[in-house]
Design an enzyme around this catalytic site. Structure first.
Site, PDB file in Angstrom:
ATOM      1  N   HIS A   1      12.166  26.446  42.452  1.00 19.05           N
ATOM      2  CA  HIS A   1      10.875  27.120  42.409  1.00 19.05           C
ATOM      3  C   HIS A   1       9.796  26.063  42.579  1.00 19.05           C
ATOM      4  O   HIS A   1      10.037  24.867  42.348  1.00 19.05           O
ATOM      5  CB  HIS A   1      10.686  27.833  41.066  1.00 19.05           C
ATOM      6  CG  HIS A   1      11.557  29.039  40.888  1.00 19.05           C
ATOM      7  ND1 HIS A   1      11.481  30.135  41.722  1.00 19.05           N
ATOM      8  CD2 HIS A   1      12.511  29.339  39.958  1.00 19.05           C
ATOM      9  CE1 HIS A   1      12.352  31.053  41.322  1.00 19.05           C
ATOM     10  NE2 HIS A   1      12.993  30.596  40.260  1.00 19.05           N
TER      11      HIS A   1
ATOM     12  N   CYS B   1       8.246  27.575  46.815  1.00 18.47           N
ATOM     13  CA  CYS B   1       6.923  28.141  47.044  1.00 18.47           C
ATOM     14  C   CYS B   1       5.858  27.075  46.857  1.00 18.47           C
ATOM     15  O   CYS B   1       6.055  26.089  46.149  1.00 18.47           O
ATOM     16  CB  CYS B   1       6.661  29.299  46.078  1.00 18.47           C
ATOM     17  SG  CYS B   1       7.496  30.826  46.536  1.00 18.47           S
TER      18      CYS B   1
END
Length: 275
Positions: free
Chosen positions: A121, A163
């Site tokens: 992430h 991301c």
């Protein structure tokens, strides 16, 4: 187009459900030795893959389904390019920093290059360990020219599948037309790095639970097809096009359906790179 449900690599969003030849290029190939990296050291180099899938409950971050597919695909791809691949799964922030520090202290003098792949992430400038955030610049800084002398003047590639924000790209319709001499040189400590991000600054990065992330799928495919004949930036341009044109999100949540993605390459390389 992909038609199975996709997820994003953001900490804040829950899951919605041939032989490769290498060596320095001669003048006969049309590639100047002075303009391309020396890639005929005894070893191609290390490829470190940090594959963070499961996160501590208190982080609120979802399991990254499909990341093991990415790790396996990357392993095969870079092993075929003669890299020594080391995969590390589910590392905490401290473990990530310790790993980078330890690897940077190894003797890379017989290695042509270094590759680090981060699967996790993320946010802008941040990659997540299993227990929290780590500054991406800090991870890469261990390999600066003034800290890792045996990689000075050699290409250091960081590939980041994560991301970089929470923006969504809805897309837009478009017309279909149209032995080196480094010892006597002084170079910037940040030289010879390349960062290949899966998405543009501020945006989500998409991942498919069955097939892996769009970016890593495209990267591995293009490397397998073209690593033996194209320069790295040309390969990455083809990766950009494949992700931009061939992929679109499919989600039962209308807010995340039919979205697009474009990778982003930031290069401080000073020469051309041919595997």
């Amino acid at each position: 187009m992909e038609n199975t449900e996709n997820s994003v690599d953001s900490k804040s969003i829950k899951t919605s459900e041939t032989k490769i030849l290498h060596g320095s290029k001669s003048m006969d190939s049309g590639i100047s030795l002075e303009e391309s990296y020396k890639m005929d050291y005894p070893e191609m180099g290390l490829c470190i893959i940090i594959n963070n899938k499961n996160f501590h409950e208190n982080t609120g971050m979802a399991c990254r389904s499909g990341t093991d597919v990415d790790a396996a695909n990357l392993r095969e791809t870079f092993m075929n390019l003669k890299y020594e691949v080391r995969i590390k799964n589910d590392l905490t922030c401290k473990e990530m920093l310790e790993l980078m520090s330890n690897v940077s202290k190894e003797d890379h003098s017989k290695r042509s290059s270094f590759i680090c792949v981060l699967l996790s992430h993320g946010e802008e400038g941040i990659i997540f360990g299993t227990n929290g955030p780590v500054n991406l610049k800090k991870l890469a800084s261990f390999f600066r020219g003034d800290y890792c002398r045996s990689l000075t003047g050699k290409p250091k590639l960081f590939i980041i599948q994560a991301c970089r924000g929470t923006e969504l790209d809805c897309g837009i319709e478009t017309d279909s037309g149209a032995e080196d001499d480094m010892a006597c040189q002084k170079i910037p400590v940040e030289a010879d790095f390349l960062y290949a991000y899966s998405t543009a600054p501020g945006y989500f990065s998409w991942r498919n639970a069955k097939n892996g992330s769009w970016f890593i799928q495209a990267l591995c495919e293009m490397l397998k097809k073209h690593a033996h004949r194209l320069e790295l930036m040309h390969i990455l341009t083809r990766v950009n096009r494949k992700v931009a044109i061939e992929y679109e999100s499919f989600s039962t949540d209308s807010a995340f359906h039919a979205k697009k993605q474009i990778p982003c390459i930031m290069s401080m390389l000073t020469k051309e790179l041919y595997f």
